[in-house]
Design a protein around this motif. Structure first.
Motif, PDB file in Angstrom:
ATOM      1  N   ASP A   1       0.812  -1.220   0.000  1.00  0.00           N
ATOM      2  CA  ASP A   1       0.000   0.000   0.000  1.00  0.00           C
ATOM      3  C   ASP A   1       0.845   1.270   0.000  1.00  0.00           C
ATOM      4  OD1 ASP A   1       1.064  -0.327   2.469  1.00  0.00           O
ATOM      5  OD2 ASP A   1      -0.797  -0.010   3.601  1.00  0.00           O
ATOM      6  N   SER A   2       2.061   1.211  -0.512  1.00  0.00           N
ATOM      7  CA  SER A   2       2.935   2.378  -0.463  1.00  0.00           C
ATOM      8  C   SER A   2       2.529   3.422  -1.496  1.00  0.00           C
ATOM      9  CB  SER A   2       4.388   1.963  -0.704  1.00  0.00           C
ATOM     10  OG  SER A   2       4.572   1.639  -2.064  1.00  0.00           O
ATOM     11  N   ASN A   3       2.868   4.670  -1.194  1.00  0.00           N
ATOM     12  CA  ASN A   3       2.598   5.775  -2.110  1.00  0.00           C
ATOM     13  C   ASN A   3       3.386   5.605  -3.405  1.00  0.00           C
ATOM     14  OD1 ASN A   3       1.600   8.338  -2.960  1.00  0.00           O
ATOM     15  ND2 ASN A   3       3.517   9.284  -2.290  1.00  0.00           N
ATOM     16  N   MET A   4       4.626   5.123  -3.302  1.00  0.00           N
ATOM     17  CA  MET A   4       5.459   4.948  -4.490  1.00  0.00           C
ATOM     18  C   MET A   4       4.856   3.912  -5.430  1.00  0.00           C
ATOM     19  SD  MET A   4       9.479   3.909  -4.797  1.00  0.00           S
ATOM     20  CE  MET A   4      10.033   5.536  -4.324  1.00  0.00           C
ATOM     21  N   ASN A   5       4.420   2.790  -4.889  1.00  0.00           N
ATOM     22  CA  ASN A   5       3.853   1.749  -5.735  1.00  0.00           C
ATOM     23  C   ASN A   5       2.558   2.199  -6.394  1.00  0.00           C
ATOM     24  OD1 ASN A   5       5.926   0.016  -5.205  1.00  0.00           O
ATOM     25  ND2 ASN A   5       4.822  -1.206  -3.684  1.00  0.00           N
ATOM     26  N   SER A   6       1.883   3.142  -5.790  1.00  0.00           N
ATOM     27  CA  SER A   6       0.647   3.660  -6.373  1.00  0.00           C
ATOM     28  C   SER A   6       0.937   4.656  -7.492  1.00  0.00           C
ATOM     29  CB  SER A   6      -0.208   4.322  -5.286  1.00  0.00           C
ATOM     30  OG  SER A   6      -1.351   4.920  -5.852  1.00  0.00           O
ATOM     31  N   VAL A   7       1.844   5.607  -7.234  1.00  0.00           N
ATOM     32  CA  VAL A   7       2.131   6.656  -8.219  1.00  0.00           C
ATOM     33  C   VAL A   7       2.934   6.106  -9.400  1.00  0.00           C
ATOM     34  CG1 VAL A   7       3.261   8.884  -8.580  1.00  0.00           C
ATOM     35  CG2 VAL A   7       2.038   8.434  -6.441  1.00  0.00           C
ATOM     36  N   LEU A   8       3.862   5.189  -9.131  1.00  0.00           N
ATOM     37  CA  LEU A   8       4.723   4.633 -10.183  1.00  0.00           C
ATOM     38  C   LEU A   8       4.276   3.227 -10.578  1.00  0.00           C
ATOM     39  CD1 LEU A   8       8.234   5.697  -8.792  1.00  0.00           C
ATOM     40  CD2 LEU A   8       6.751   6.945 -10.381  1.00  0.00           C
ATOM     41  N   ALA A   9       2.981   2.992 -10.572  1.00  0.00           N
ATOM     42  CA  ALA A   9       2.468   1.639 -10.787  1.00  0.00           C
ATOM     43  C   ALA A   9       2.741   1.105 -12.184  1.00  0.00           C
ATOM     44  CB  ALA A   9       0.969   1.602 -10.508  1.00  0.00           C
ATOM     45  N   SER A  10       2.831   1.984 -13.186  1.00  0.00           N
ATOM     46  CA  SER A  10       3.040   1.498 -14.552  1.00  0.00           C
ATOM     47  C   SER A  10       3.823   2.519 -15.360  1.00  0.00           C
ATOM     48  CB  SER A  10       1.702   1.208 -15.238  1.00  0.00           C
ATOM     49  OG  SER A  10       1.045   2.410 -15.575  1.00  0.00           O
ATOM     50  N   ARG A  11       4.365   2.058 -16.479  1.00  0.00           N
ATOM     51  CA  ARG A  11       5.106   2.942 -17.374  1.00  0.00           C
ATOM     52  C   ARG A  11       4.166   3.868 -18.129  1.00  0.00           C
ATOM     53  NH1 ARG A  11       9.093  -0.827 -19.481  1.00  0.00           N
ATOM     54  NH2 ARG A  11       7.597  -1.310 -21.121  1.00  0.00           N
ATOM     55  N   GLU A  12       2.883   3.552 -18.166  1.00  0.00           N
ATOM     56  CA  GLU A  12       1.916   4.454 -18.786  1.00  0.00           C
ATOM     57  C   GLU A  12       1.771   5.726 -17.969  1.00  0.00           C
ATOM     58  OE1 GLU A  12      -1.719   2.376 -19.309  1.00  0.00           O
ATOM     59  OE2 GLU A  12      -0.974   1.089 -20.926  1.00  0.00           O
ATOM     60  N   GLN A  13       1.912   5.616 -16.647  1.00  0.00           N
ATOM     61  CA  GLN A  13       1.853   6.791 -15.786  1.00  0.00           C
ATOM     62  C   GLN A  13       3.204   7.499 -15.727  1.00  0.00           C
ATOM     63  OE1 GLN A  13      -0.395   3.901 -12.810  1.00  0.00           O
ATOM     64  NE2 GLN A  13      -0.136   5.906 -11.887  1.00  0.00           N
ATOM     65  N   ASP A  14       4.268   6.731 -15.727  1.00  0.00           N
ATOM     66  CA  ASP A  14       5.630   7.260 -15.591  1.00  0.00           C
ATOM     67  C   ASP A  14       6.366   6.991 -16.902  1.00  0.00           C
ATOM     68  OD1 ASP A  14       8.117   8.129 -14.573  1.00  0.00           O
ATOM     69  OD2 ASP A  14       8.578   6.110 -13.845  1.00  0.00           O
ATOM     70  N   THR A  15       6.173   7.864 -17.881  1.00  0.00           N
ATOM     71  CA  THR A  15       6.626   7.588 -19.252  1.00  0.00           C
ATOM     72  C   THR A  15       8.079   7.973 -19.515  1.00  0.00           C
ATOM     73  OG1 THR A  15       5.799   9.755 -19.974  1.00  0.00           O
ATOM     74  CG2 THR A  15       4.294   7.871 -20.164  1.00  0.00           C
ATOM     75  N   ARG A  16       8.664   8.817 -18.700  1.00  0.00           N
ATOM     76  CA  ARG A  16      10.022   9.302 -18.976  1.00  0.00           C
ATOM     77  C   ARG A  16      11.049   8.196 -18.729  1.00  0.00           C
ATOM     78  NH1 ARG A  16      13.877  11.829 -15.822  1.00  0.00           N
ATOM     79  NH2 ARG A  16      12.410  12.110 -14.085  1.00  0.00           N
ATOM     80  N   PRO A  17      11.908   7.899 -19.723  1.00  0.00           N
ATOM     81  CA  PRO A  17      12.926   6.851 -19.529  1.00  0.00           C
ATOM     82  C   PRO A  17      13.960   7.271 -18.486  1.00  0.00           C
ATOM     83  CG  PRO A  17      12.617   7.350 -21.865  1.00  0.00           C
ATOM     84  CD  PRO A  17      11.927   8.428 -21.098  1.00  0.00           C
TER      85      PRO A  17
END
Length: 343
Positions: free
Chosen positions: A105-121
Motif C-alpha cells: 500500500d505504499s505511495n510509491m507503488n501507487s504513483v509509479l504503478a506502470s510505465r503508462e503513468q511514468d513515461t520518462r525513460p
C-alpha cells in the motif's frame, strides 16, 4: 625463251612453273633455322619463369594460412580464458540470502504503478550522478565506482528463467552500479524498468531459488550480473552475501552486498546496515513521485528520503509494511547485533 634471258635456277633440264614457289636459298634456310631455334629458346625461357611464379603463389598462400591460424588462436584464447583484452568478466553467482521487499500500500507503488503513468525513460545523470555518486546512511558510506545503463536487459542478468521473466515483463532498461566502502564492504545495485508493478513482482519472484527436497540441489534460475568483474567484484557471491529485491512501482531495484574479506558463504554476518544504506539508491524515484503529482517524502530532493526503505532509521531491518531483511539466526541460536561487516 630468248637466248639473252638467264636460265631459271633449279634442277637442270626442268623448267619451273610460275605457280611453283621458288626453292629456298641456303641463306633463307639458315635464317629459318635460326628463327626456329630462337622460338624454342623463348619457349624455354617461359618454362623457366613458371617455377618462380609458382613459388611466389605458394609463399602468399602459406603467409595467409599463418595469419588465419594466429587470428583463430587469438579468438580461442579470449573465448576460453574469459578475457576480453583487459576488462574482466563478472562471475555468474548469487547471494547466500535473498529477500523480496514489497510494500503493498505504499505511495510509491501507487504513483509509479506502470510505465503508462511514468513515461520518462531513465537516464545516467538521474541514476548515477547527484546524490547517487556517494550514498551514506546508517553510519556507513559508499562511493560509486562502475555504472552502466542499457536497453538490453538480458545483458544485466544471467539464467534463462530470469531472462525470460524480464522479457515477459517488457523490460526496456537495466541500470547497474558498483559501490565500494571504506568499511570493508562492497555492493552492486541494479534497477529494471518494467511495464508495470506486476512485472516487477514477477521478476523478483523469478530470482528466488525454488524449494526442493532435503539433499536435492535446486536449479538456479539466475541472478543479477555485476557490471564489472574487477576486484573486489570478482569475488561477489563467492563469500557470504545478501540481496534485497525492492518493489518500486514498475521498477525493480536489487541491492546486493558482501563483506570485502568474506571468503565463504558459511561466514554468516549481519548485512542489514549496508543493505539499508544502499537502498537509498532509490532516491531518484522519490523525486519522480513529486514530478507526477504525488507526495514525495520530506528530504527526498536532498537524498535523505526514507519512505519504504527497508529498515530505514534504526538498522534493525524492520520497516513499515516491510518484511525484515535480517539474516536468519545461526544454528546455535545466537543472534549477532546488526553492524557493519569487518568491524
Amino acid at each position: 625463251m630468248s637466248p639473252s634471258e638467264p636460265s631459271t635456277p633449279g634442277r637442270p633440264g626442268r623448267r619451273r612453273k610460275n605457280s611453283e614457289p621458288a626453292e629456298p636459298t641456303a641463306q633463307e634456310d639458315q635464317n629459318r633455322s635460326e628463327n626456329r631455334e630462337g622460338g624454342r629458346r623463348k619457349g624455354g625461357g617461359r618454362r623457366k619463369k613458371e617455377p618462380r611464379r609458382l613459388r611466389g603463389m605458394l609463399t602468399l598462400l602459406v603467409g595467409a594460412l599463418v595469419v588465419a591460424l594466429i587470428a583463430l588462436g587469438t579468438v580461442l584464447f579470449f573465448q576460453f580464458s574469459g578475457d576480453d583484452g583487459g576488462e574482466q568478466v563478472a562471475q555468474e553467482t548469487r547471494p547466500a540470502l535473498y529477500k523480496v521487499q514489497d510494500s503493498q500500500d505504499s505511495n510509491m507503488n501507487s504513483v509509479l504503478a506502470s510505465r503508462e503513468q511514468d513515461t520518462r525513460p531513465l537516464n545516467e545523470g538521474e541514476l548515477f550522478e547527484r546524490h547517487n555518486s556517494e550514498i551514506s546512511g546508517q553510519s556507513l558510506g559508499f562511493t560509486l565506482r562502475d555504472s552502466d545503463l542499457t536497453e538490453d536487459c538480458s545483458a544485466a542478468v544471467w539464467g534463462e528463467q530470469v531472462e525470460r521473466a524480464l522479457a515477459d515483463a517488457d523490460c526496456t532498461q537495466a541500470g547497474r552500479a558498483t559501490y565500494l566502502s571504506e568499511d570493508d564492504v562492497f555492493g552492486v545495485v541494479a534497477v529494471f524498468n518494467l511495464a508495470d508493478i506486476e512485472g516487477s513482482r514477477a521478476v523478483a519472484e523469478a530470482m528466488e531459488l525454488p524449494e526442493t527436497e532435503e539433499g536435492e540441489e535446486p536449479a538456479d534460475p539466475g541472478f543479477v550480473l555485476s557490471p564489472s568483474g574487477e576486484d573486489p567484484l570478482n569475488r561477489l557471491g563467492t563469500g557470504y552475501s545478501a540481496a534485497d529485491a525492492i518493489i518500486t512501482g514498475h521498477y525493480l531495484v536489487v541491492v546486493w552486498v558482501q563483506p570485502t574479506d568474506s571468503e565463504s558463504v558459511d561466514e554468516r554476518v549481519s548485512l542489514v546496515t549496508p543493505l539499508v544504506t544502499l537502498a537509498n539508491f532509490r532516491n531518484p524515484f522519490f523525486r519522480r513521485i513529486g514530478e507526477l503529482g504525488g507526495d514525495a517524502p520530506a528530504g527526498a530532493e536532498e537524498g535523505t528520503g526514507t519512505e519504504e526503505v527497508p529498515g530505514a532509521g534504526d538498522g534493525t531491518g524492520e520497516g513499515v509494511g516491510q518484511e525484515t531483511v535480517e539474516d536468519p539466526p545461526p544454528a546455535d541460536g545466537t543472534v549477532e547485533a546488526p553492524g557493519v561487516p569487518g568491524e
